[in-house]
Scaffold this active site. Sequence first.
Site, PDB file in Angstrom:
ATOM      1  N   GLY A   9       0.775  -1.400  -0.259  1.00  0.00           N
ATOM      2  CA  GLY A   9      -0.170  -0.037   0.438  1.00  0.00           C
ATOM      3  C   GLY A   9       0.462   1.576   0.445  1.00  0.00           C
ATOM      4  CG  HIS A 235     -18.134  12.744   5.255  1.00  0.00           C
ATOM      5  ND1 HIS A 235     -18.925  13.696   5.172  1.00  0.00           N
ATOM      6  CD2 HIS A 235     -17.369  13.266   5.196  1.00  0.00           C
ATOM      7  CE1 HIS A 235     -18.591  15.315   5.140  1.00  0.00           C
ATOM      8  NE2 HIS A 235     -17.313  14.374   5.810  1.00  0.00           N
ATOM      9  NE  ARG A 296     -15.968  13.747   9.136  1.00  0.00           N
ATOM     10  CZ  ARG A 296     -14.868  13.513   8.666  1.00  0.00           C
ATOM     11  NH1 ARG A 296     -14.500  12.249   7.627  1.00  0.00           N
ATOM     12  NH2 ARG A 296     -14.261  14.754   7.586  1.00  0.00           N
ATOM     13  NE  ARG A 411     -11.604   9.022   9.543  1.00  0.00           N
ATOM     14  CZ  ARG A 411     -11.726   9.587   9.040  1.00  0.00           C
ATOM     15  NH1 ARG A 411     -12.213  11.370   9.294  1.00  0.00           N
ATOM     16  NH2 ARG A 411     -12.157  10.075   8.089  1.00  0.00           N
TER      17      ARG A 411
END
Lengths: 625, 264
Positions: A9, A235, A296, A411
């Site tokens: 990655g 979101h 959120r 988060r």
Amino acid sequence: MAERYIVVGGGLAGLMTVIKLAEAGKHVDVFSIVPVKRSHSVCAQGGINGAVNTKGEGDHPDIHVKDTLKGGDFLAEQPPVKGMCYAAPQIIYLLDRMGVPFNRTSEGLLDFRRFGGTLHHRTAFAGASTGQQLLYALDEQVRRYEHDGLVRKYEYWEYLSFIKDEQGACRGIAALDLRTMEIEAFAADAVCLATGGPGIVYGRSTNSTINTGSANGRSYMDGAIYANAEFVQVHPTAIPGEDKHRLMSESARGEGGRVWVPKQKGDKRRGKDIPENERWYFLEEKYPRYGNLVPRDVGSREIFAVVKDLGMGVEGQDAVYLDVSHIPAAILDRKLGGIMEIYEKFQGVDPRHEPMKIFPAVHYSMGGLWCDYEADAKNDMVPGSPRQQMTNIPGLYAAGECDYAYHGANRLGANSLLSCIYAGMIAGPAMISYARNNMKAKGDVPGSLLAAGKKQWDERFNAIYKMSGPENPYVIGQQMGDLMIKSATVVKSNAQLDVALGEIQRLKESWKRCNVLDTGRTVNQSAAYVNQLWNMLEIAHLILKASRLRDESRGSHYKPEFVLPKPTTAKPTDDAEFMAAWKARNDRWLRNSMGTWTPEGPRVEFQELQSLKNPILAPEPRHYD
Amino acid sequence: MRSKIMSDKVIVRIERSDGPGHPSRWEEFQVDRRPNANVISVLMQIQRNPVTTEGKTTTPPAWDAACLEEVCGSCTMLINGKVRQACSALIDKLSQPVTLQPMKKFPLVRDLIVDRQKMFDALKRVRAWVPIDGTYDLGPGPKQSPEVTELRYVLSTCMTCGCCLEVCPQVAPGTAFLGAAAISQVRLFNSHPTGAMNASERLHGLMGEGGVADCGKAANCIDACPKGIPLTSSIADMARETTKQALKDWFLRDERKGGAGPTG
């Protein structure tokens, strides 16, 4: 012989891990399915958090720790969060030294803006394409090491699995060259997965098409624990699209953007023609302190309630307004240029003058591969401990969105770029400590182990090339996405989850009747996809299973059947009855879900957090009113 | 009848090839028209039903994509003959049939995929990085004015997509010209207070064969750049700076004897 390191990655977490390894003089092989500069980190828009406290607000890393833990409803081990928040200011300075064009104050200092879930200006930003700018900075440093011969890039290579020795330790990886379709096995003394999140399991999300979560799914199938899979962030503000949902950064609200719907249901007038007193600013009304900058999970639930429960979406659609048109265009261009351009390009409407139509979309996985940490008695992370970021598989590390560690049940905005970089910063030294000891104990990786790893995958792909059933894999992928959107997003119910658990089994059966569509050996994307799709189905299955089993509401995981009653006092702690219910819920559910793969399906166990025995902060009720 | 088809269908013609050395062929597809469709969503529809308008089952066309919001640069291709990103190419704004072709200035990999490695190699040649001392806690970076940062921000939005090379008459198979993207990156790093300390190294990267002097001033690049990067002024600026550097090199030639020479 020197130790060998593999990083899978090339987003922020992967590249930071590479930099830490190369800086220590280590040779690193980095694998990425795209040129690393095109990794999904480019999509992060709003900024990166760090309590640098340049605005005279008395901000401090301790407050950042508290906001982060509370934002995640205390479902994160606390020492890594503390380590991250304390490292944040120096990480921002480091990025500045690397040349990231952060926005500046008139004095030439870094500028900071507001973001959700905090009352402080804590977010450093480069326009509204901060992730792109940060990724480029790390990409450039890695290119420098590549130029110096320390880093070798395998771009357009896909991770297939890690290779285990007899003791169950990771000794390398098998990977697929996506251009020639050749499979090879690579030896390593330590491997770090920095393979991002599984957003594409939901079909359309704010994620890049490459975020299949396939590497994570496969590692889980091979014995790595996947924790807190049920926590997937939706979101609040994205533009719905045919191919993907495009994020409209939280920074739009950080800079003063307001969310509203017309007070009159089904109002046909254009947003900009609706007078101020006929607009309902529902977030500001309900959350006077945080207003539009609630976390959120809260924002998405409120938008869902207004649109789905009250039927007050703009023009009866699944949409609310996100309005920045009261902010001068010059400021918008300077601070939010990137997203202004995206809205204009993809919607054909200028958001500087008309309110934007947005709706929540799947965005980020808080859950991921479980990983360890080591802290001292003061809850400070132990530098260079081989345990930092290590999964339950010895020698296999995880960093970035693919790990589960930093965000608990939800988060906070602008914490993801930070957690990616911080995880990479501690994973690199941890890998070195581990690999050195491991080399001494075990010596070189046996060739027979690598040969077996390659053979297993050659056989798997030969079987895939022969798949000639009636099912189109991309259609199965679309059906999986629709099922996941319906079952595991903003509002979950056990009845629907039970249905979905049956459906996912059916989709797994359909996969076995797939047609590979292409039997060639040059960039055979559909063969690669057939393999990814199975791994995605496994992750989807685990998300559904863990969601079904967690009978509570916490952060992004919300079941109306299991919601605590509202406290009757202004401060929840004054309501004894509420506090008793809250405590009972935490005793039962303030635990990580630990997913292990079995041939019969996911097995999920709920495990207490180790750091709650000696917490930095005792959990408290989460409210933002 | 034709107009009816035009209104609720999308016709796409794709130039395909199984790889380098294989002949190219055109395949035509017809898909249902969806609101807000873009070239990517149409390619996804074709993946789910890879059958040509003649009813022939074929392989799904191969293409590169990732972010789908024009920040990663992956999905660059020729759309109705014009180089651009497929994600931001909205079907409603394209005349039909929509033609898709791979970029022509890069080695073909398959179908719509080309190999843009030479752009990343060019970034190595011009040392497109700030050589920091280390990732340790060394305190804040140098102060910079908002004006300098704003220019650097625009330059830094280059996503190495290749549009500027595709339209450049100086770029062709067998020519060495680095192209506008890498030249503009030298301007980006040389305008950073720390990066400026190594400005001459980067300028040397722009000198010699394939360097900034090979620009033919056609200025196609600036119109093709999807990010509105001021590429022509970057090129003009770097051409001036390399000239100055060449003079400096000549005056300082005695001092540098025994040291490192230009690294073109």
